[in-house]
Write a protein that holds these residues in place. Structure first.
Motif, PDB file in Angstrom:
ATOM      1  N   GLY A 118      -2.724  38.858  50.854  1.00 37.21           N
ATOM      2  CA  GLY A 118      -2.183  39.208  52.165  1.00 37.21           C
ATOM      3  C   GLY A 118      -3.208  39.906  53.036  1.00 37.21           C
ATOM      4  O   GLY A 118      -3.283  39.660  54.240  1.00 37.21           O
ATOM      5  N   GLY A 119      -4.019  40.779  52.436  1.00 37.94           N
ATOM      6  CA  GLY A 119      -5.071  41.453  53.194  1.00 37.94           C
ATOM      7  C   GLY A 119      -6.092  40.477  53.745  1.00 37.94           C
ATOM      8  O   GLY A 119      -6.529  40.597  54.893  1.00 37.94           O
ATOM      9  N   LEU A 120      -6.477  39.510  52.955  1.00 40.63           N
ATOM     10  CA  LEU A 120      -7.437  38.502  53.413  1.00 40.63           C
ATOM     11  C   LEU A 120      -6.864  37.668  54.554  1.00 40.63           C
ATOM     12  O   LEU A 120      -7.585  37.313  55.505  1.00 40.63           O
ATOM     13  N   ILE A 121      -5.571  37.368  54.482  1.00 41.62           N
ATOM     14  CA  ILE A 121      -4.932  36.601  55.561  1.00 41.62           C
ATOM     15  C   ILE A 121      -4.918  37.412  56.859  1.00 41.62           C
ATOM     16  O   ILE A 121      -5.204  36.880  57.941  1.00 41.62           O
ATOM     17  N   ILE A 122      -4.610  38.695  56.763  1.00 36.81           N
ATOM     18  CA  ILE A 122      -4.606  39.537  57.959  1.00 36.81           C
ATOM     19  C   ILE A 122      -5.999  39.583  58.576  1.00 36.81           C
ATOM     20  O   ILE A 122      -6.160  39.482  59.804  1.00 36.81           O
ATOM     21  N   LEU A 123      -7.037  39.732  57.754  1.00 42.58           N
ATOM     22  CA  LEU A 123      -8.408  39.736  58.268  1.00 42.58           C
ATOM     23  C   LEU A 123      -8.719  38.437  58.992  1.00 42.58           C
ATOM     24  O   LEU A 123      -9.347  38.434  60.068  1.00 42.58           O
ATOM     25  N   ALA A 124      -8.290  37.309  58.431  1.00 42.43           N
ATOM     26  CA  ALA A 124      -8.561  36.000  59.043  1.00 42.43           C
ATOM     27  C   ALA A 124      -7.852  35.872  60.387  1.00 42.43           C
ATOM     28  O   ALA A 124      -8.435  35.387  61.368  1.00 42.43           O
ATOM     29  N   VAL A 125      -6.599  36.319  60.460  1.00 46.94           N
ATOM     30  CA  VAL A 125      -5.839  36.222  61.719  1.00 46.94           C
ATOM     31  C   VAL A 125      -6.439  37.129  62.784  1.00 46.94           C
ATOM     32  O   VAL A 125      -6.587  36.731  63.947  1.00 46.94           O
ATOM     33  N   GLU A 126      -6.812  38.343  62.401  1.00 47.81           N
ATOM     34  CA  GLU A 126      -7.396  39.260  63.378  1.00 47.81           C
ATOM     35  C   GLU A 126      -8.774  38.775  63.841  1.00 47.81           C
ATOM     36  O   GLU A 126      -9.127  38.930  65.013  1.00 47.81           O
ATOM     37  N   TYR A 127      -9.538  38.171  62.958  1.00 48.41           N
ATOM     38  CA  TYR A 127     -10.831  37.596  63.353  1.00 48.41           C
ATOM     39  C   TYR A 127     -10.619  36.483  64.370  1.00 48.41           C
ATOM     40  O   TYR A 127     -11.346  36.383  65.371  1.00 48.41           O
ATOM     41  N   ILE A 180       2.249  39.419  61.660  1.00 45.76           N
ATOM     42  CA  ILE A 180       1.001  38.641  61.694  1.00 45.76           C
ATOM     43  C   ILE A 180       1.319  37.180  61.972  1.00 45.76           C
ATOM     44  O   ILE A 180       0.614  36.508  62.739  1.00 45.76           O
ATOM     45  N   GLY A 181       2.387  36.661  61.370  1.00 45.20           N
ATOM     46  CA  GLY A 181       2.804  35.296  61.665  1.00 45.20           C
ATOM     47  C   GLY A 181       3.173  35.131  63.126  1.00 45.20           C
ATOM     48  O   GLY A 181       2.884  34.106  63.754  1.00 45.20           O
ATOM     49  N   GLY A 182       3.826  36.156  63.692  1.00 45.72           N
ATOM     50  CA  GLY A 182       4.182  36.111  65.105  1.00 45.72           C
ATOM     51  C   GLY A 182       2.961  36.029  65.999  1.00 45.72           C
ATOM     52  O   GLY A 182       2.961  35.322  67.019  1.00 45.72           O
ATOM     53  N   LEU A 183       1.908  36.743  65.646  1.00 45.68           N
ATOM     54  CA  LEU A 183       0.669  36.674  66.422  1.00 45.68           C
ATOM     55  C   LEU A 183       0.110  35.258  66.416  1.00 45.68           C
ATOM     56  O   LEU A 183      -0.349  34.743  67.439  1.00 45.68           O
ATOM     57  N   VAL A 184       0.137  34.610  65.259  1.00 41.46           N
ATOM     58  CA  VAL A 184      -0.350  33.230  65.152  1.00 41.46           C
ATOM     59  C   VAL A 184       0.490  32.290  66.015  1.00 41.46           C
ATOM     60  O   VAL A 184      -0.028  31.350  66.620  1.00 41.46           O
ATOM     61  N   LEU A 185       1.787  32.567  66.100  1.00 43.08           N
ATOM     62  CA  LEU A 185       2.692  31.718  66.867  1.00 43.08           C
ATOM     63  C   LEU A 185       2.585  31.940  68.374  1.00 43.08           C
ATOM     64  O   LEU A 185       3.195  31.197  69.142  1.00 43.08           O
ATOM     65  N   PHE A 257      -5.107  48.017  57.861  1.00 41.64           N
ATOM     66  CA  PHE A 257      -4.083  47.739  56.858  1.00 41.64           C
ATOM     67  C   PHE A 257      -4.541  46.636  55.899  1.00 41.64           C
ATOM     68  O   PHE A 257      -4.196  46.647  54.719  1.00 41.64           O
ATOM     69  N   ALA A 258      -5.292  45.682  56.433  1.00 43.94           N
ATOM     70  CA  ALA A 258      -5.810  44.605  55.589  1.00 43.94           C
ATOM     71  C   ALA A 258      -6.741  45.170  54.513  1.00 43.94           C
ATOM     72  O   ALA A 258      -6.632  44.831  53.327  1.00 43.94           O
ATOM     73  N   TRP A 259      -7.664  46.031  54.933  1.00 40.01           N
ATOM     74  CA  TRP A 259      -8.591  46.611  53.963  1.00 40.01           C
ATOM     75  C   TRP A 259      -7.870  47.525  52.979  1.00 40.01           C
ATOM     76  O   TRP A 259      -8.225  47.596  51.803  1.00 40.01           O
ATOM     77  N   TYR A 260      -6.866  48.244  53.463  1.00 39.31           N
ATOM     78  CA  TYR A 260      -6.057  49.072  52.567  1.00 39.31           C
ATOM     79  C   TYR A 260      -5.413  48.209  51.488  1.00 39.31           C
ATOM     80  O   TYR A 260      -5.439  48.557  50.295  1.00 39.31           O
ATOM     81  N   ARG A 261      -4.829  47.081  51.889  1.00 39.07           N
ATOM     82  CA  ARG A 261      -4.189  46.185  50.932  1.00 39.07           C
ATOM     83  C   ARG A 261      -5.186  45.694  49.889  1.00 39.07           C
ATOM     84  O   ARG A 261      -4.900  45.683  48.686  1.00 39.07           O
ATOM     85  N   ILE A 262      -6.352  45.292  50.346  1.00 41.68           N
ATOM     86  CA  ILE A 262      -7.355  44.733  49.439  1.00 41.68           C
ATOM     87  C   ILE A 262      -7.831  45.789  48.441  1.00 41.68           C
ATOM     88  O   ILE A 262      -7.876  45.558  47.225  1.00 41.68           O
ATOM     89  N   VAL A 263      -8.180  46.970  48.957  1.00 40.88           N
ATOM     90  CA  VAL A 263      -8.674  48.039  48.084  1.00 40.88           C
ATOM     91  C   VAL A 263      -7.591  48.477  47.099  1.00 40.88           C
ATOM     92  O   VAL A 263      -7.844  48.631  45.896  1.00 40.88           O
ATOM     93  N   PHE A 264      -6.378  48.656  47.599  1.00 38.10           N
ATOM     94  CA  PHE A 264      -5.275  49.083  46.733  1.00 38.10           C
ATOM     95  C   PHE A 264      -5.005  48.045  45.649  1.00 38.10           C
ATOM     96  O   PHE A 264      -4.822  48.368  44.473  1.00 38.10           O
ATOM     97  N   GLY A 265      -5.002  46.769  46.030  1.00 38.94           N
ATOM     98  CA  GLY A 265      -4.776  45.706  45.061  1.00 38.94           C
ATOM     99  C   GLY A 265      -5.849  45.657  43.991  1.00 38.94           C
ATOM    100  O   GLY A 265      -5.557  45.485  42.798  1.00 38.94           O
TER     101      GLY A 265
END
Length: 281
Positions: A118-127, A180-185, A257-265
């Motif tokens: 999920g963190g990687l997906i958020i990074l991709a969408v924000e990029y 995040i899905g809403g942003l893509v839409l 939040f994306a980096w938090y998810r990745i580090v925590f995971g």
């Protein structure tokens, strides 16, 4: 036990509306607190209603206008129907696959892996957003296709509802999937965030009521104080989080939040595989 319930309530309230997965945090917190088992799973779902009551309180004026205008106001009717449309996919898929998912994926390691993905997906969408819109997005100068919740079409609502179904996988984050899905839409950050709040009311309150009813044989009257404490603390923690998040999204993205998810995971996986922490189901 009441102290554990209060801690779990705070965890639920602070994480429910952030794209970091409240269910995932509850599973991990429950493991650390030795608060596990079938009754704990019911508790984790039930106290989500406390967070939803905070949404109802914060947006009580909008919700009251909708109720009062449901018979004659086109805006109220469209809003209510959009929430209903978005709610239905989770009902269908949740009833169909909820038991299987709970049996196999409500465990710390699958949750940690979902955190990372999920963190990687958020990074991709924000990029993608930064590349397409630059600083206009966070400066409030970008005109999104859907600026407000009232601008959403029925198809927009259905798509967000389908994205919400990803959150059936614990660790994915219902808020993350819908915002995040809403942003893509093509929704603005504010519209995506607020619609995620509104959609959570029937989704999580329905899930809580269904879980308590289905597992009622596990519960006793002496469990009521535990559930009450968890629900109340979730309410107040969530109310603080909602007010902060609405201000945050007006000028910030979700990369932290994306980096938090990745580090925590990664930390959870590393401690599980090394044996430093024995994560319980």
């Amino acid at each position: 036990m009441l102290i554990k319930a209060a801690i779990m309530g705070v965890v639920e309230g602070l994480t429910e509306f952030l794209p970091i997965s409240s269910t995932g945090h509850l599973i991990l917190a429950g493991s650390l607190l030795d608060f596990t088992g079938e009754k704990a799973k019911v508790f984790e779902i039930a106290i989500q209603t406390g967070a939803m009551f905070s949404v109802m309180w914060e947006y009580r004026a909008r919700l009251l206008r909708t109720v009062m205008g449901i018979t004659h106001d086109p805006v109220a009717q469209r809003f209510a129907l959009n929430v209903l449309i978005a709610f239905m996919p989770a009902v269908v898929l949740g009833l169909s696959f909820g038991a299987v998912i709970k049996a196999h994926l409500f465990r710390p390691v699958p949750v940690a892996m979902a955190f990372i993905v999920g963190g990687l997906i958020i990074l991709a969408v924000e990029y993608r957003h930064r590349k397409r819109y630059g600083e206009m997005d966070l400066a409030g100068k970008r005109h999104a296709r859907v600026e407000t919740v009232d601008d959403m079409s029925y198809l927009d609502a259905l798509k967000v509802g389908l994205l919400q179904c990803l959150a059936l996988i614990p660790g994915t984050s219902r808020s993350g999937a819908t915002i995040i899905g809403g942003l893509v839409l093509g929704l603005s950050r504010k519209a995506a965030t607020e619609f995620s709040f509104y959609l959570g009311i029937p989704t999580l309150m329905g899930a809580g009521a269904y879980s308590v009813w289905k597992q009622r044989e596990l519960l006793r009257w002496e469990d009521l104080p535990m559930f009450a404490v968890g629900t109340v603390t979730a309410f107040f923690a969530a109310l603080l989080c909602i007010r902060w998040l609405i201000r945050y999204v007006s000028t910030h993205d979700f990369v932290p939040f994306a980096w938090y998810r990745i580090v925590f995971g990664v930390v959870v996986l590393a401690t599980a595989w090394s044996g430093v922490v024995t994560w319980a189901a």
